[in-house]
Design an enzyme around this catalytic site. Structure first.
Site, PDB file in Angstrom:
ATOM      1  N   ARG A  67       0.844  -1.184   0.000  1.00 19.38           N
ATOM      2  CA  ARG A  67       0.000   0.000   0.000  1.00 19.38           C
ATOM      3  C   ARG A  67       0.885   1.242   0.000  1.00 19.38           C
ATOM      4  O   ARG A  67       1.425   1.631   1.027  1.00 19.38           O
ATOM      5  CB  ARG A  67      -0.918  -0.019   1.232  1.00 19.38           C
ATOM      6  CG  ARG A  67      -1.644   1.291   1.458  1.00 19.38           C
ATOM      7  CD  ARG A  67      -2.677   1.204   2.557  1.00 19.38           C
ATOM      8  NE  ARG A  67      -2.186   0.723   3.829  1.00 19.38           N
ATOM      9  CZ  ARG A  67      -1.453   1.438   4.691  1.00 19.38           C
ATOM     10  NH1 ARG A  67      -1.096   2.682   4.391  1.00 19.38           N
ATOM     11  NH2 ARG A  67      -1.079   0.916   5.842  1.00 19.38           N
ATOM     12  N   HIS A 106      -3.282   4.458   4.744  1.00 18.60           N
ATOM     13  CA  HIS A 106      -4.406   3.525   4.906  1.00 18.60           C
ATOM     14  C   HIS A 106      -5.712   4.204   4.528  1.00 18.60           C
ATOM     15  O   HIS A 106      -6.552   3.635   3.843  1.00 18.60           O
ATOM     16  CB  HIS A 106      -4.484   3.038   6.353  1.00 18.60           C
ATOM     17  CG  HIS A 106      -5.725   2.263   6.649  1.00 18.60           C
ATOM     18  ND1 HIS A 106      -5.921   0.972   6.216  1.00 18.60           N
ATOM     19  CD2 HIS A 106      -6.864   2.604   7.305  1.00 18.60           C
ATOM     20  CE1 HIS A 106      -7.112   0.546   6.593  1.00 18.60           C
ATOM     21  NE2 HIS A 106      -7.706   1.518   7.257  1.00 18.60           N
ATOM     22  N   TYR A 147       5.123   5.317  10.700  1.00 17.14           N
ATOM     23  CA  TYR A 147       5.434   3.901  10.929  1.00 17.14           C
ATOM     24  C   TYR A 147       6.209   3.231   9.786  1.00 17.14           C
ATOM     25  O   TYR A 147       6.464   2.035   9.846  1.00 17.14           O
ATOM     26  CB  TYR A 147       4.157   3.103  11.213  1.00 17.14           C
ATOM     27  CG  TYR A 147       3.053   3.224  10.167  1.00 17.14           C
ATOM     28  CD1 TYR A 147       3.063   2.431   9.020  1.00 17.14           C
ATOM     29  CD2 TYR A 147       1.997   4.108  10.339  1.00 17.14           C
ATOM     30  CE1 TYR A 147       2.062   2.537   8.067  1.00 17.14           C
ATOM     31  CE2 TYR A 147       0.986   4.215   9.397  1.00 17.14           C
ATOM     32  CZ  TYR A 147       1.016   3.423   8.267  1.00 17.14           C
ATOM     33  OH  TYR A 147       0.018   3.517   7.317  1.00 17.14           O
TER      34      TYR A 147
END
Length: 395
Positions: A282, A286, A295
């Site tokens: 991805r 998100h 992250y």
């Protein structure tokens, strides 16, 4: 009556035998290299020019749609959006291998599958703006699409709910004698939900013609895969449930198409479930509520940008003589113009009547809901500026 002895196939040993990781090596199907050439010993699936070009053009369109709608969310025009940047091949390549009669049960990153089936820009916009042209009457969050004519089941927000539903729907298809299957999309994070295990076990035991298509994109929001599970991805779980399993490069459109086509043949011919684990990434956040810089590193993202499925497909098409750079530039420009025009039009369409909240749900509206509706109408009348009549601009 057949022997139902569950120990019939179990081998025996007379020593303590510890089963360790590494006994099963599940390979990943790859056909297309990032430069558009085929891997050694790989064979491209049979694809005519029209289908191959449609796969590429749909991926291009979805990337434009995602970019524009993220911008629209940042401008306050819609409340929420989920992009599929970097994962377009997983949805589009698999959808291309299906029959139009097959049911699609999506998670929320498969807008490419819906676009491939013919969902229009106006339909996308009307749903995201929850206006009067939205067939769901504004009762869903943005990107929670559904379309009965296109055999696309309406999306639910809770993770994994569609997995056991897909098993049940596929069982119904089998009982009705339909020449159709169900495909169920979900991420590797959703595979941690109980519904995943119930759905796979049900499909295996009842021999349901369903494809479970897992997009393993590396992260469940901010949780990396290595913190979600210690096993060999999601593919190993399919084997544990007695489900035929394929692992595929999710950024390789040809491999995804070939894997899904074969999975569909097996599901129909043998009346059984098949699990596909598509290894992808991805590149986008998100959702518009997420910041991936917290992250993961830019270096990690750049490694995956080099595996861009759209560029990979374009280079293969070019080698086939089916791609023209100037024509592709025009396609992107037209897609941007169409999305912007549909966006501006949809946000000016009136919202659904507030009465639809209850009156279009209940044949006989309960007294307490009538009372609540009256109170809500009074509140809106008192603060009209906070509740615009058109769909645009989130307050």
């Amino acid at each position: 009556m057949k022997d139902r002895n569950h120990l019939a196939k179990v081998s025996t040993t007379h020593e303590v035998n510890i089963i360790e990781d590494g006994l099963i090596d599940i390979p990943m199907l790859q056909i297309l290299k990032p430069d558009g050439s085929l891997h050694e010993n790989a064979t491209a699936p049979e694809l005519d020019e029209a289908t191959a070009v449609k796969i590429h053009d749909t991926m291009e369109y979805i990337r434009v749609l995602d970019e524009r709608m993220i911008a629209a969310q940042r401008q306050g025009r819609i409340s929420f959006y989920l992009a599929s940047t970097g994962e377009e091949a997983a949805a589009v390549g698999s959808a291309a291998a299906l029959s139009e009669h097959d049911m699609i049960m999506s998670q929320y990153r498969e807008q490419g599958a819906l676009a491939y089936r013919g969902y229009t820009t106006s339909q996308f916009m009307n749903q995201m703006f929850s206006n009067k042209e939205d067939p769901n009457k504004g009762r869903q969050m943005p990107i929670h699409y559904g379309d009965k004519p296109l055999n696309f089941m309406t999306i639910s927000s809770p993770l994994g709910t569609q997995i056991p539903q897909a098993s049940g729907y596929a069982y119904g298809q089998k009982m009705a004698g339909n020449e159709a299957i169900t495909i169920c999309y979900f991420g590797e994070g959703a595979a941690s939900e109980g519904d995943f295990h119930a759905g796979l076990n049900m499909a295996a035991v009842l021999h349901c013609p369903v494809i479970f298509f897992c997009r393993n994109n590396g992260y469940a929001i901010s949780t990396p895969a290595d913190e979600q599970f210690a096993g060999d991805g999601i593919a190993s779980r399919g084997l544990g449930y007695g489900v035929k399993t394929i692992r595929v490069d999710g950024n390789d459109p040809l491999a995804v198409y070939a894997a899904t086509k074969r999975a569909r043949e097996i599901a129909l011919e043998e009346s059984c479930p098949v699990l596909i684990e598509a290894m992808t990434y991805r590149l986008a956040a998100h959702s518009t509520s997420d910041d991936p810089t917290g992250y993961r590193s830019r270096e990690e993202e750049d490694k995956w940008r080099a595996k861009d499925p759209i560029q990979r497909m374009a280079k293969w098409l070019e080698k086939k003589g089916w791609y023209d750079e100037a024509a592709n530039t025009k396609l992107i420009e037209k897609s941007r113009a169409d999305v912007l025009a549909a966006l501006k039009k949809s946000e000016k369409i009136d919202v659904n009547p507030i009465e639809d909240i209850v009156e279009d749900v209940y044949d006989d509206v309960p007294w307490h809901l009538k009372e609540q509706l009256d109170n809500l109408k009074s509140h809106i009348k008192q603060y009209p500026k906070a509740y615009p009549k058109t769909a645009g601009r989130v307050k």
